[in-house]
Structures are given as structure tokens and as C-alpha cells.
Design a protein around this motif. Structure first.
Motif, mmCIF file in Angstrom:
data_model
loop_
_atom_site.group_PDB
_atom_site.id
_atom_site.type_symbol
_atom_site.label_atom_id
_atom_site.label_comp_id
_atom_site.label_asym_id
_atom_site.label_seq_id
_atom_site.Cartn_x
_atom_site.Cartn_y
_atom_site.Cartn_z
ATOM 1 N N ARG A 173 0.976 -1.261 0.018
ATOM 2 C CA ARG A 173 0.028 0.042 -0.114
ATOM 3 C C ARG A 173 0.963 1.267 -0.186
ATOM 4 N NH1 ARG A 173 -4.129 -2.578 4.328
ATOM 5 N NH2 ARG A 173 -5.831 -2.836 2.951
ATOM 6 N N GLY A 228 -2.021 4.471 2.785
ATOM 7 C CA GLY A 228 -3.027 3.307 2.826
ATOM 8 C C GLY A 228 -3.537 2.834 1.427
ATOM 9 N N ASP A 277 -0.682 -5.657 5.480
ATOM 10 C CA ASP A 277 0.025 -4.654 5.247
ATOM 11 C C ASP A 277 1.470 -4.831 5.065
ATOM 12 O OD1 ASP A 277 0.520 -1.919 4.787
ATOM 13 O OD2 ASP A 277 -0.989 -1.075 6.272
#
Length: 157
Positions: A67, A71, A100
Motif C-alpha cells: 500500500r 494506505g 499490510d
């Protein structure tokens, strides 16, 4: 302090040229590098990951989702999602989770440089180190929250 579900895991850092793979012990204490799989031939990379899943018999496979710092997901994240969905289909019933991975390659590269590995020699090892960082982060997140990390990839048949 919460605990981590018992079972080995594999972590995958998907890149255009290479796919870094790491695993952890059954207690989820320590993540270690496994290998770097050539990534340009996606079907071949998928086959190698399927073989590693067979060999390691993990509870789940954790895939780093790239990402941007804010985000958002860009083209790289779409590619990784597609890769993770294909992997999930191929290794059912083993679950695939997306976590993530912001900054993992940077963290891995800094760690490698700090330990004296040149960037030329270390390229394939950086992918493994990034997978280690992804897995260690996922384990730490689960240890703190008591919940499996990231988001489970749903297998659509």
C-alpha cells in the motif's frame, strides 16, 4: 498478553522479479528466510509455492499487500491480490491472509546493509528478508490483538 495460534506459517513477499518466502516455527516465535522464488513466470512461482505449502504444512500463508504510505492501493496491490487469490485456490484448505506490508522492503534492506550484505549480492536475499519482516509483523500483531492478522482471501469457486 494474548497468544498466537499454534502452527507454522509461510509468508510471501510478491515482487515483479522475485517472490521472497519465509516461515516460522510452530509456536510462532521466530520468522526465518526460506528461499527466493523467481517471480516473472507466475504459474511457475505458484507451483513452487504450492510445493512449499506441501512441504511445510502451514496453518496459513501470509502475503504482504503493498500500500502507499496513506494506505491507498495501487497497481502493485491489485497484482498481489490476484496472485494471492490464485494461490488461495491452489492450496485450499490452507488459508491465505493479506497483511499490510508498508515499509517492509525498506526495513529489510536497511537490516541487510547493517549486517554488511551488499545490495548487488543481497537482492534475492532482500526478498526473503522482506518476507521475514512481513511474517514477524503478522505474528507480533496476532500476539498483541489475539486475532489472526490482516484479511482472509476468500476462495471463489
Amino acid at each position: 498478553m494474548s497468544s498466537v495460534r499454534r502452527g507454522r506459517r509461510l509468508a510471501v513477499d510478491v515482487g515483479d522479479a522475485r517472490v521472497g518466502v519465509a516461515s516460522c516455527d510452530p509456536d510462532g516465535v521466530l520468522a526465518t528466510p526460506v528461499e527466493t522464488v523467481p517471480g516473472r513466470d507466475v504459474p511457475a512461482a505458484q507451483r513452487r509455492l504450492m510445493a512449499l505449502v506441501e512441504e511445510y504444512e502451514p496453518l496459513e500463508v501470509v502475503v504482504g499487500l503493498p500500500r502507499s504510505l496513506n494506505g491507498a492501493e495501487g497497481p502493485a496491490a491489485l497484482k498481489v491480490r490476484a496472485f494471492a487469490e490464485e494461490l488461495a485456490k491452489n492450496i485450499t484448505p490452507v488459508r491465505v491472509r493479506l497483511v499490510d506490508e508498508r515499509m517492509t522492503t525498506v526495513t529489510a534492506a536497511q537490516g541487510m546493509r547493517a549486517s554488511g550484505v551488499s545490495s548487488k549480492k543481497g537482492r534475492s536475499r532482500i526478498d526473503q528478508a522482506a518476507a521475514v519482516v512481513i511474517l514477524q509483523s503478522a505474528l507480533d500483531t496476532e500476539r498483541v490483538s489475539g486475532e489472526p492478522p490482516g484479511q482472509c482471501v476468500e476462495v471463489v469457486v
